[in-house]
Every structure is written in structure tokens, then in C-alpha cells.
Design an enzyme around this catalytic site. Structure first.
Site, PDB file in Angstrom:
ATOM      1  N   PRO A  46       0.829  -1.216   0.000  1.00  0.00           N
ATOM      2  CA  PRO A  46       0.000   0.000   0.000  1.00  0.00           C
ATOM      3  C   PRO A  46       0.859   1.260   0.000  1.00  0.00           C
ATOM      4  CG  PRO A  46       0.002  -1.010   2.179  1.00  0.00           C
ATOM      5  CD  PRO A  46       0.721  -1.961   1.281  1.00  0.00           C
ATOM      6  N   ASP A  53       5.606   2.723   2.468  1.00  0.00           N
ATOM      7  CA  ASP A  53       4.725   1.587   2.707  1.00  0.00           C
ATOM      8  C   ASP A  53       3.865   1.909   3.928  1.00  0.00           C
ATOM      9  OD1 ASP A  53       3.555  -0.862   3.368  1.00  0.00           O
ATOM     10  OD2 ASP A  53       5.295  -2.027   2.745  1.00  0.00           O
ATOM     11  N   HIS A  54       2.562   2.075   3.697  1.00  0.00           N
ATOM     12  CA  HIS A  54       1.669   2.519   4.769  1.00  0.00           C
ATOM     13  C   HIS A  54       1.450   1.440   5.831  1.00  0.00           C
ATOM     14  CE1 HIS A  54      -0.682   5.456   6.590  1.00  0.00           C
ATOM     15  NE2 HIS A  54      -1.575   5.725   5.664  1.00  0.00           N
ATOM     16  N   ARG A  55       1.918   0.214   5.584  1.00  0.00           N
ATOM     17  CA  ARG A  55       1.763  -0.826   6.589  1.00  0.00           C
ATOM     18  C   ARG A  55       2.638  -0.576   7.812  1.00  0.00           C
ATOM     19  NH1 ARG A  55       3.128  -6.109   3.220  1.00  0.00           N
ATOM     20  NH2 ARG A  55       4.793  -4.672   2.564  1.00  0.00           N
ATOM     21  N   ILE A  96       4.618   2.704   8.038  1.00  0.00           N
ATOM     22  CA  ILE A  96       4.870   4.137   8.215  1.00  0.00           C
ATOM     23  C   ILE A  96       3.554   4.895   8.154  1.00  0.00           C
ATOM     24  CG2 ILE A  96       5.984   6.178   7.227  1.00  0.00           C
ATOM     25  CD1 ILE A  96       8.146   4.325   6.127  1.00  0.00           C
TER      26      ILE A  96
END
Length: 465
Positions: free
Chosen positions: A261, A437-439, A441
Site C-alpha cells: 500500500p 509503505d503505509h503498513r 509508516i
């Protein structure tokens, strides 16, 4: 007479194209002497021999596609050859029956015992990467010692070549392939191998991931279907060219990386003072053999930013539901070359001065353009920088270089009117794009990270040469 096979050259390197053969029939080669030049997915490398002896036959030519474990040449052992106890010339006649599973003669007993050791070590790696107990491969499942000196010599190829299916149920895959699967969150036991004896390669892992994306409910055996292209020749002439290894690898890697993501944070840095700083101190760096570029300065700044925000040097391990935080800061730099995009790595950027970084950056970038990078020089990065400012553009959204979790994009700086001290003044502004990477950060941390980078660019005197 024995064969020298293509050894395992590095993580996820399963095959390549022969570009040059560096020896001739009749040559006496020494251990570590380069015998062929190979273009892999990542770079062009010289393949060193793991044995010594006289070349009796060459089994490849420029343009041939070869895989790990494939015979490159045949040789007779000479005075400086590998120890006879590992693989004597005489038993080579038994190589063919051994492929069918026939047991080795009793007189060759010591060699199979030596050969059984690498598979046992590889089985230990299986336990770590899969998170469950996996029996070790049986000695009789390993390739006959007379057909592969790469395995007998205890090189990295041993783990790949000795991993064959056994009655005990060991999964035939090299440690690097298992590591690659783990990084993608894939259980290696679920992957269908297409290699000899069901051996699993990196391509099989990628196909498994692609099939999950295409058909998440239906499982992932076999390769994912691709949407067929229309017949373009109906509208005019076309020219179809095969992808180079580097282009194919880039396409596959970025397609896989895009599954994370992504979010991109944008900001601008006022580099008016920085440009004056570069002009004032550029001569010192040039005397050292480098060039004081914005990229060199950004490497140092990003290293400092990672020390403050360690999650930007992490990796997500969904298989174990954990986050891996690296205690080292190696930064990859995207380099545009005639052969495609390459990402050499500046190691320990936090421990080097900007001058040292600038010198190394110039050297490693030139090696990338000359196709002289080693695999090690493109491995181990924790964060990447892609600077397109020399070409143009106002902003872009770089794709995170998995298994990293962030990448900084830099566009071309331009003079803009900035409101300052009750008036508009001309300032040189540099566009920055941070994809992450929104997982792992959060958006607020990404904004803080990028603002830290921008403020460091705006105050160059805070960074020591």
C-alpha cells in the site's frame, strides 16, 4: 572428466545470458579464474571457476541462456585441481545412472558423505524461513559428486544444487529462494516448482504471488494468466523485441513491489543557500576525486533522518507478523544506464562524510553505466533515492523498492516567487516526493521525515563536509 556448472551467484539470481566465453579448449584454468561473462537480472558479472584443471569441452556460447546448475564446461583435473577425495575423474561414468536415482558404488562412498552435508545445512534454513520443522534432505537425493564440482567444492551453489526431493519430504529450494519467499510473505511449501525434480526457483515464487493477486480465492498453483494483447499488425507494422534480463527483472520486481500500500508525500525545499554552499565547497570535493551534487548531500541527510526515524529502514514480514528494523544504513541510488535502471548501494552512509559519499557515488555510478557492478554492490539497501532533476519534471511518485519501505524522489529545482519579509522574493525550490509503505509508516511520520530532509537542505552549513 568432470563438469563445471553455473554456481549460485547471489540472492534471487537463477539464470542469465552468456555474453562472453573467457577460456578455450585446452586452456589450463586455476581456481577463481573467470571462465564466462554472464548478464543476469541485476548486472553483468564474470563467473569464476571453483576448480583447477584443463578445459576439455565448452558447452555454452555467447547468447545462450543458462540456469544455476547447468554445465558450462568440462575439464580434467590438473596438478592444481581440487582434491581428488572430493571428486575423482574415474567415477564420472556413473554420473548418468546417478540422475535416475541409482545408488553410488560402494568404492565412492566417501564422496556422497561429503555431498550430504550441504543439504543438511540447507534444511536448517528451511526451519527458519518457514517457521516449521522440515526434515533434512537425504544424501542419496543429492547430485552425483562427479557431475558438479560447484557442489563438491562447498560453494554457494552447493545449497542450490544439492536440494532435490527426498522421501523425507524436504522442499527443493535454495536458501536464497526461501529468503525471497519469506520477504514476500509466501509459504515456500505452497509454491509449485517447475525446475528439475520440482525444484523451486525465484520465478516460481513470483508466479505464485502473481496468481494470488489475479485469483485470490482460487489458490495459486501454476503461473498467473496474462491478458493477451491485440494483434497490432492489423493497424500497421510492428517490431517485437525480447526484454533484456535487466528490463525483465525491473518489470517483475516493480509489479511485485506495487502490491504494497503506497502513499506519496510531497514537499519543497528552498535550496537557494545550498546552491551557494555547493559553489563554495565544490572545489574541495573535486580535489578529492568527487563532485558535490545534490544527490551526495541528500544521501547524508537521509542517513541522518533514518537515525531519527528508524522505521524508514525497516521491512515488513507478514509471514511472522513482525517488522525488521535494520541497525545499518545502506542507501541505494537509482542510476539511469543504457541497459536499464540499476540501484547501486552506498554502505554505512551515516559514518561517511559528504566528500567520501560524493567520491564513492561517482565511482559506483560509472561502474553501473559500464556494466561492471557486482551483485554485492547492489544488495543490502535499506532506503533508496531517485533523482530525476537532471532530466526534468516537477514531481513524480516513485515506487518503493521492496523489501524496503520508503524511497525519496527528487525532481528539477526551479526559481519561484516566495513570500518572505512582506514581499515576494525569487528562491530556488526543489520538489521532493517521498513514497512509503503505509503498513509500517504513518502519514504523520512521513511528513515529519520529509520536513526534516527539506530543512536540512535549507540549512546546508549544518552538514559537515
Amino acid at each position: 572428466m568432470s563438469d563445471f556448472v553455473l554456481p549460485e551467484l547471489g540472492e534471487n539470481v537463477e539464470k542469465g545470458d552468456i555474453t562472453r566465453v573467457l577460456v578455450n579448449v585446452g586452456d589450463v584454468i586455476q581456481k577463481d579464474q573467470a571462465v564466462v561473462e554472464l548478464e543476469t537480472d541485476k548486472a553483468t558479472v564474470e563467473v569464476p571457476s571453483t576448480v583447477s584443471g584443463k578445459v576439455t569441452a565448452i558447452k555454452v556460447k555467447p547468447g545462450d541462456k543458462v540456469k544455476v546448475g547447468q554445465a558450462l564446461l568440462s575439464f580434467e583435473e590438473g596438478g592444481a585441481a581440487a582434491p581428488a577425495s572430493e571428486s575423482a575423474p574415474g567415477p564420472a561414468k556413473d554420473a548418468a545412472p546417478a540422475k535416475d536415482g541409482a545408488p553410488e558404488p560402494v568404492k565412492d562412498g566417501p564422496a556422497p558423505k561429503d555431498e550430504s552435508k550441504p543439504p543438511q545445512k540447507s534444511a536448517d534454513v528451511v526451519d527458519i524461513s518457514t517457521g516449521r520443522a522440515t526434515p533434512a534432505a537425504r544424501p542419496e537425493s543429492a547430485p552425483a559428486p562427479t557431475t558438479s564440482h560447484a557442489a563438491a567444492a562447498g560453494t554457494p551453489a552447493a545449497a542450490a544444487l544439492a536440494m532435490a526431493p527426498s522421501a523425507a519430504g524436504a522442499i527443493p529450494a535454495a536458501p536464497s529462494v526461501r529468503r525471497f519467499a519469506r520477504e514476500l510473505g509466501v509459504d515456500i511449501a505452497d509454491v509449485a516448482g517447475t525446475g528439475p525434480g520440482g525444484r523451486i526457483g525465484a520465478e516460481d515464487v513470483k508466479a505464485h504471488v502473481k496468481s494470488i493477486v489475479v485469483n485470490p480465492r482460487g489458490g495459486a498453483s501454476g503461473r498467473a494468466a496474462h491478458t493477451p494483447l491485440p494483434d497490432f499488425t492489423k493497424w500497421g507494422a510492428v517490431d517485437v523485441k525480447p526484454m533484456s534480463n535487466i528490463r525483465r527483472k525491473t518489470a517483475e520486481h516493480l509489479a511485485s513491489a506495487w502490491q504494497a500500500p503506497h502513499v506519496t508525500q510531497f514537499d519543497k525545499a528552498d535550496i537557494t543557500a545550498l546552491e551557494s554552499f555547493r559553489k563554495s565547497h565544490g572545489g574541495r570535493v573535486e580535489k578529492a576525486g568527487g563532485k558535490l551534487t545534490v544527490t551526495a548531500i541528500l544521501i547524508k541527510i537521509c542517513a541522518a533522518a533514518i537515525q531519527r526515524f528508524p522505521q524508514f529502514a525497516s521491512s515488513v514480514d507478514m509471514a511472522s507478523e513482525s517488522i525488521v528494523y535494520k541497525k545499518y544504513i545502506h542507501i541505494g541510488i537509482a542510476v539511469d544506464t543504457p541497459n536499464g535502471l540499476l540501484v547501486p548501494v552506498i554502505r554505512d552512509a551515516d559514518r561517511k562524510t559528504i566528500t567520501e559519499i560524493a567520491v564513492e557515488l561517482g565511482q559506483i555510478s560509472q561502474k553501473a553505466r559500464d556494466k561492471k557492478l557486482s551483485l554485492d554492490e547492489m544488495s543490502g539497501g535499506v532506503f533508496s533515492i531517485s533523482n530525476l532533476g537532471g532530466i526534468g519534471g516537477t514531481s513524480f511518485t516513485p515506487i518503493v523498492n521492496q523489501p524496503e519501505v520508503a524511497i525519496l524522489g527528487v525532481s528539477r529545482g526551479a526559481m519561484e516567487p516566495v513570500w518572505k519579509d512582506d514581499q515576494f522574493v525569487p528562491r530556488e525550490m526543489l520538489p521532493l516526493s517521498l513514497s512509503y509503505d503505509h503498513r509500517v509508516i504513518d502519514g504523520a511520520d512521513a511528513a515529519r521525515f520529509l520536513r526534516f530532509v527539506a530543512e536540512a537542505l535549507e540549512q546546508p552549513l549544518s552538514m559537515l563536509i
